[in-house]
Design a protein around this motif. Sequence first.
Motif, mmCIF file in Angstrom:
data_model
loop_
_atom_site.group_PDB
_atom_site.id
_atom_site.type_symbol
_atom_site.label_atom_id
_atom_site.label_comp_id
_atom_site.label_asym_id
_atom_site.label_seq_id
_atom_site.Cartn_x
_atom_site.Cartn_y
_atom_site.Cartn_z
ATOM 1 N N ARG A 54 0.159 1.736 -1.944
ATOM 2 C CA ARG A 54 0.265 2.074 -0.519
ATOM 3 C C ARG A 54 -0.576 3.298 -0.190
ATOM 4 N N VAL A 114 3.806 0.845 -6.797
ATOM 5 C CA VAL A 114 4.108 0.494 -5.398
ATOM 6 C C VAL A 114 3.617 1.605 -4.473
ATOM 7 N N TYR A 115 4.013 2.829 -4.773
ATOM 8 C CA TYR A 115 3.612 3.952 -3.911
ATOM 9 C C TYR A 115 2.127 4.258 -4.040
ATOM 10 N N SER A 134 0.510 -3.122 -4.973
ATOM 11 C CA SER A 134 1.789 -2.551 -4.546
ATOM 12 C C SER A 134 2.838 -3.638 -4.318
#
Length: 134
Positions: free
Chosen positions: A68, A64-65, A119
Motif C-alpha cells: 500500500r 500488506v502495508y 498487498s
Amino acid sequence: MLRQIVATVYGLAFVWIGIAHFITPRNFAEIVPPIFLFPMFWAYASGAMEIGGGLAIIVRKSRVYAGRFLAVFLVGVYPANLYMWTHDVPYNGTTFGTLGHIIRLVIQVILIAIALYLSGDLERFISRDDTRTD
C-alpha cells in the motif's frame, strides 16, 4: 511461492534505485518540480522511502502495508516524471520523447498494480467488483 519471488525481485529493484538516490542524488534532484523546495532533500527522502519500502515488501509480515505504501509512493512521485515530460527536463543527460514518457507512465501504472497485487488489495478490489449486482 510466486508472490514471494515477485516481492523479492520487486523489492530489490526498489532498494537498488533507492541506493542510486544516494550515489547520484543530483540526477533525481533535477527532476523535482520547482514547486517542491529543497530538491536534494526530496531526492534523499524518496531514496530512503524506496529502500525502506523495497525491504518491507520482501518481508511477508509487512507486505500488506508495504504494498500500500509503495502504491501511494508511486503516485506521489509521479509529478517528477510529469515535470520531466512537460518541461523537457533531461534525466542523467537523457531527454525522453513523448513515446518514452508514455512508456514511463505505463511502467508506473504496472508498478502500482504490482504493489497492490503484493498487498492483496488488487484481488480484494477485483473480487468486490465481481460480487456487484446492477
